[in-house]
Design an enzyme around this catalytic site. Structure first.
Site, short mmCIF file in Angstrom:
data_model
loop_
_atom_site.label_atom_id
_atom_site.label_comp_id
_atom_site.label_asym_id
_atom_site.label_seq_id
_atom_site.Cartn_x
_atom_site.Cartn_y
_atom_site.Cartn_z
CB SER A 42 -0.92 0.00 1.22
OG SER A 42 -0.22 0.24 2.39
CG HIS A 146 -1.14 -5.40 4.07
ND1 HIS A 146 -0.82 -4.77 5.25
CD2 HIS A 146 -0.51 -4.70 3.10
CE1 HIS A 146 0.00 -3.75 5.00
NE2 HIS A 146 0.20 -3.67 3.71
CD GLU A 155 -0.92 -2.17 8.87
OE1 GLU A 155 -0.43 -1.92 7.78
OE2 GLU A 155 -0.43 -1.81 9.95
CD GLU A 196 2.10 -5.26 7.56
OE1 GLU A 196 2.41 -4.35 6.77
OE2 GLU A 196 1.67 -5.03 8.73
CG ASP A 232 -2.03 1.77 8.21
OD1 ASP A 232 -0.98 1.33 7.70
OD2 ASP A 232 -2.67 2.75 7.74
CD GLU A 273 0.34 3.77 9.55
OE1 GLU A 273 0.68 3.19 10.60
OE2 GLU A 273 0.68 3.36 8.42
CG ASP A 300 2.44 4.95 5.74
OD1 ASP A 300 1.87 3.87 5.55
OD2 ASP A 300 3.51 5.27 5.18
CE LYS A 325 5.40 2.29 6.00
NZ LYS A 325 4.34 2.34 4.96
CG HIS A 353 6.59 -3.83 9.46
ND1 HIS A 353 6.04 -5.06 9.73
CD2 HIS A 353 5.55 -2.96 9.50
CE1 HIS A 353 4.75 -4.94 9.92
NE2 HIS A 353 4.43 -3.66 9.79
CE LYS A 376 2.47 0.07 10.45
NZ LYS A 376 1.35 0.52 9.61
O1 2PG Z 1 0.92 0.81 5.17
C1 2PG Z 1 1.82 0.56 5.99
O2 2PG Z 1 1.97 1.20 7.02
C2 2PG Z 1 2.85 -0.53 5.65
C3 2PG Z 1 3.27 -1.32 6.85
O3 2PG Z 1 2.19 -1.87 7.52
O4 2PG Z 1 2.30 -1.38 4.65
P1 2PG Z 1 3.02 -1.30 3.20
O5 2PG Z 1 4.45 -1.72 3.43
O6 2PG Z 1 2.24 -2.28 2.34
O7 2PG Z 1 2.92 0.11 2.74
MG MG Z 2 0.46 2.63 6.66
#
Ligand code: 2PG
Ligand code: MG
Length: 398
Positions: A42, A146, A155, A196, A232, A273, A300, A325, A353, A376
């Protein structure tokens, strides 16, 4: 002493079975570091660019490595990362790939720490930081990008805010995860898992709220400390033509804001989030104004670990937390600059992560080294416990 002598790149597998980039960095004093790039599903539209692993390796070998070997000291992280940016020549690593850049950046940090003879978290944070461990946000029910045929909200996260140690917190999240399986099985609901390691049952969001509320409350009673939960929402994935499209509903932006505020109040959410689209800075500010005293509203896809986007959010009051990240921005220097900018403006950092992960443990060290209040990084699964167990080892050294 820490001059880089050799950088070797290779393709390795991530937790989804896709190839990613792993880097080995060696120094004149015999220091060594190895790191691998994670990969998102995502992804935010403003993220640095991930290239096909083989392409990223070929381009980094041609354009970046000659500017690093024998040229830069591994202990000088800013110089390593400046050389990577210089070699790439674009604003988003679209030339050599953020996956090769971040693998080299992290491996060089490890080689620098190894050369000096200190733990990575100490190298990254310095002697006056690194004495606390973050609270882990444990993904226990997942859907969205996911997992298919599961919740719309990406999430549901266990948040053991009352745990007296990171060891107790990690174990609490695992206990919540296990209890949710028991609750699902008791109702004959399939217990599939998502990318995940969270359960990805074919249930709607309302059911997931009730199950996670039940499980966190039960385990908190068992263990004797507070365990809240968070989300999230990855709302950019739901956002279409100015509305938020769920399986069973379509919400206007105003209705989405009201919905999130209602869930924060009803479930005492500790963390939300990406509750709104990745470009809706103003609407984020309206929601944050309403709930900032009760919960963390975390950017994010809104910020993508980018200090310039974070600055816009600071000026507009869009959020009170940022997800960090390193592969979203491409280097450790940029990631830690974003953490520092956040800390200067009362924005809490959550080190994270990606849904596609490896056994790499760098983010555990970033969290400890920067005194981040949260991390996280999942709950179960080898690529998640690699980071969680590293936190336990670090806590044991404190
Ligand atoms: O959206 C998120 O926060 C991340 C981690 O959970 O997912 P992705 O790595 O798929 O962006
Ligand atoms: Mg996110």
């Amino acid at each position: 002493m820490t001059r880089i002598t050799d950088i070797t790149l290779r393709r390795v597998l991530d937790s989804r079975g896709n190839t990613t980039v792993e880097a080995d960095v060696s120094t004149t004093s015999g220091g060594f570091g190895r790191a691998a790039a994670p990969s998102g599903a995502s992804t935010g539209e403003h993220e640095a660019i991930e290239l096909d692993a083989a392409e990223a390796i070929e381009r980094a070998e041609e354009k970046a490595i000659p500017d690093l070997e024998s040229e830069v000291d591994a202990e000088n992280q800013r110089a390593v990362d400046a050389a990577l940016r210089e070699a790439d020549g674009t604003t988003n690593f679209s030339e050599i790939g953020a996956n090769s850049a971040v693998a080299i950046s992290m491996a060089a940090a490890k080689a620098g720490a190894d050369s000096i003879g200190i733990p990575l978290y100490h190298h990254l944070g310095g002697t006056f930081r690194g004495n606390t461990t973050p609270t882990p946000l444990g993904n226990v029910i997942g859907g969205g990008a996911h997992a298919a045929e599961a919740t719309n909200i990406q999430e549901f996260l266990s948040v053991p805010v009352g745990a007296p140690s990171v060891e107790e917190a990690v174990l609490a999240n695992a206990r919540v995860h296990a209890h949710i399986k028991e609750l699902l099985q008791a109702e004959g609901i399939p217990t599939n898992k998502g990318d995940e390691g969270a359960w990805a049952p074919p249930i709607d969001d309302a059911k997931a709220f009730d199950i996670v509320d039940d499980a966190t409350t039960t385990v908190a009673d068992e263990l004797g400390f507070e365990i809240g939960f968070g989300l999230d929402m990855a709302a950019s994935e739901l956002h279409e033509n100015g509305e938020y499209v769920y399986d069973d509903d379509v919400k206007s932006t105003a209705e989405q804001i009201d919905y999130v505020e209602e869930m924060v109040h009803e479930y005492g959410l500790k963390y939300v989030e990406d509750p709104l689209d990745e470009n809706a800075f103003g609407e984020w500010a309206e929601l944050t104004d309403r709930v900032r005293e009760e919960t963390l509203i975390c950017g994010d896809d809104l910020f993508v670990t980018n200090t310039s986007r974070l600055q816009e959010g600071i000026e507009k009051g869009s959020a009170n937390s940022i997800l960090i990240k390193p592969n979203q921005i491409g280097t450790l220097t940029d990631a830690i600059d974003a953490i520092e900018r956040g800390a200067e403006n009362d924005i809490e950092s959550v080190i994270s992560h990606r849904s596609g992960e490896t056994e790499d443990t760098t983010i555990a060290h970033v969290a400890v080294g920067t005194d981040a209040p949260f991390i996280k990084t999942g709950t179960v699964g080898g690529e998640r416990t690699a980071k969680l167990n590293e936190l336990l080892r670090i806590e044991g050294q404190a």
